[in-house]
Design a protein around this motif. Structure first.
Motif, mmCIF file in Angstrom:
data_model
loop_
_atom_site.group_PDB
_atom_site.id
_atom_site.type_symbol
_atom_site.label_atom_id
_atom_site.label_comp_id
_atom_site.label_asym_id
_atom_site.label_seq_id
_atom_site.Cartn_x
_atom_site.Cartn_y
_atom_site.Cartn_z
ATOM 1 N N ASP A 136 0.833 -1.194 0.000
ATOM 2 C CA ASP A 136 0.000 0.000 0.000
ATOM 3 C C ASP A 136 0.873 1.251 0.000
ATOM 4 O OD1 ASP A 136 -2.711 1.391 0.664
ATOM 5 O OD2 ASP A 136 -1.315 2.095 2.216
ATOM 6 N N ARG A 137 0.480 2.271 -0.753
ATOM 7 C CA ARG A 137 1.297 3.475 -0.920
ATOM 8 C C ARG A 137 1.566 4.175 0.415
ATOM 9 N NH1 ARG A 137 3.105 7.104 -4.547
ATOM 10 N NH2 ARG A 137 3.099 9.314 -3.962
ATOM 11 N N GLU A 138 0.550 4.285 1.257
ATOM 12 C CA GLU A 138 0.733 4.981 2.534
ATOM 13 C C GLU A 138 1.737 4.246 3.417
ATOM 14 O OE1 GLU A 138 -1.942 6.466 6.354
ATOM 15 O OE2 GLU A 138 -2.922 6.093 4.407
ATOM 16 N N LYS A 139 1.642 2.922 3.465
ATOM 17 C CA LYS A 139 2.588 2.132 4.260
ATOM 18 C C LYS A 139 3.989 2.234 3.676
ATOM 19 C CE LYS A 139 -0.733 -1.318 5.906
ATOM 20 N NZ LYS A 139 -1.109 -2.768 5.897
ATOM 21 N N LEU A 140 4.060 2.305 2.353
ATOM 22 C CA LEU A 140 5.348 2.409 1.683
ATOM 23 C C LEU A 140 6.057 3.712 2.048
ATOM 24 C CD1 LEU A 140 7.289 1.147 -0.399
ATOM 25 C CD2 LEU A 140 5.988 2.323 -2.190
ATOM 26 N N LEU A 141 5.302 4.800 2.083
ATOM 27 C CA LEU A 141 5.886 6.098 2.436
ATOM 28 C C LEU A 141 6.388 6.108 3.874
ATOM 29 C CD1 LEU A 141 3.377 8.507 0.663
ATOM 30 C CD2 LEU A 141 5.723 7.972 -0.028
ATOM 31 N N LYS A 142 5.634 5.484 4.785
ATOM 32 C CA LYS A 142 6.058 5.403 6.183
ATOM 33 C C LYS A 142 7.329 4.567 6.313
ATOM 34 C CE LYS A 142 1.517 6.064 8.336
ATOM 35 N NZ LYS A 142 0.472 5.440 9.213
ATOM 36 N N LEU A 143 7.384 3.478 5.557
ATOM 37 C CA LEU A 143 8.571 2.618 5.587
ATOM 38 C C LEU A 143 9.782 3.368 5.055
ATOM 39 C CD1 LEU A 143 9.725 -0.220 6.115
ATOM 40 C CD2 LEU A 143 9.130 -0.787 3.747
ATOM 41 N N SER A 144 9.573 4.123 3.992
ATOM 42 C CA SER A 144 10.654 4.913 3.409
ATOM 43 C C SER A 144 11.199 5.913 4.426
ATOM 44 C CB SER A 144 10.144 5.651 2.170
ATOM 45 O OG SER A 144 11.137 6.505 1.651
#
Length: 306
Positions: A136-144
């Motif tokens: 998911d894009r939102e989770k990806l941004l947080k991981l980044s």
């Protein structure tokens, strides 16, 4: 001197190490960047055993990628040699790219030891968050943001090595960052690996894909003979070494069915790679101590004493 250098263009050339935990997608990324099958790819971890060099020409830059074995906690001699090769590839390279599988349950935890080691080296590292199509894009941004907060990374790229998303952008960035200098390889060369070794790796890949559990880790493949017959094709003889007689029987299969299937798959891929007929002959032998045999390490460029 290449045609580009003769024309007076400024050329760039440098080494880029691909690092990461086992099965992060480094080999898939290398093959995608180079545009050809250089490193074997399987769903199993710890597949790559050696430092595989793949070569990409991008504009007036030659990028020499080092696809290293996955970084993990080694126990056996072969595993220690693989991990030593990975860190050696990072230290020798001009730049390093940490490839992270974002689809894992806890990517930060999977890479914690690697990040600590990279931090100790004190060299900026490029982060490639791989398999973004599975997150998911939102989770990806947080991981980044979590990876960026470690202070280890100079740049972050979001890619899907399997589908190619973001890979051209990463290649363009690296092409502009490698040092100025003459090309080290011919412009049409894709790898420095001898075809004998590539052929052995293709067969080993098929063994990984067809064999179950731990058996693939207990075997190795060596190209014993290579006879170029011109238009009639190439005759290749390979030996699959296993550690026990019981393993030999599994590789052969009932009535030789398993080894025939593996041979058919490897032959088809090699024929496609070489664009002419390949006549492949496989033999299976028991060599109990092959993982401790110093001579077995030399073709992979691994340090037996690591």
């Amino acid at each position: 001197m290449t045609e580009t250098e003769k024309a007076g263009e400024v050329t760039r050339c440098g080494f880029v190490a691909l690092l990461g935990a086992p099965n992060a997608g480094k080999s898939t990324l290398l093959n995608r960047l180079v545009g050809s099958k250089i490193s074997i790819v399987t769903p199993k971890v710890q597949t790559t055993r050696s430092r595989v060099l793949g070569i990409l020409m991008h504009d007036h830059s030659q990028i020499i990628f080092v696809d290293t074995p996955g970084l993990f906690k080694p126990k056996k001699r072969l595993e220690r040699a693989m991990v030593a090769a990975a860190w050696g590839g990072a230290q020798d390279a001009d730049m390093s790219v940490l490839v992270v599988d974002v689809s894992r349950k806890d990517p930060m935890d999977d890479n914690a030891d690697i990040i600590d080691a990279l931090k100790a080296q004190g060299r900026p590292v490029i982060l490639a968050l791989n398999k973004i199509d599975l997150m998911d894009r939102e989770k990806l941004l947080k991981l980044s943001e979590s990876f960026w907060a470690t202070g280890v990374f100079s740049d972050v790229f979001m890619i899907s090595a399997h589908k190619g998303h973001g890979v051209p952008h990463l290649a363009e960035f690296l092409a502009g960052k490698v040092p100025q200098g003459p090309y080290l390889y011919d412009e049409d060369q894709l790898s420095d690996m001898p075809m004998r070794l590539i052929a052995a790796e293709v067969t080993r890949e098929k063994l990984f894909l067809n064999m179950h559990d731990e058996l693939p880790y207990s075997l190795t493949v060596e190209t014993e003979s290579w006879e170029d017959k011109g238009e009639r094709g190439i005759r290749i003889e390979q030996t699959i070494y296993v550690q026990r007689e019981g393993q030999r029987k599994i590789v052969l299969g009932e009535g030789g069915q398993a080894i025939r299937k593996i041979g058919t798959q490897a032959r088809a891929e090699l024929t496609n790679m070489m664009e002419r007929p390949v006549h492949l002959f496989l033999f299976v032998k028991v060599r109990e101590d092959w993982q401790d045999d110093k001579e077995r390490y030399a073709p992979w460029g691994l340090d037996w004493g690591a």
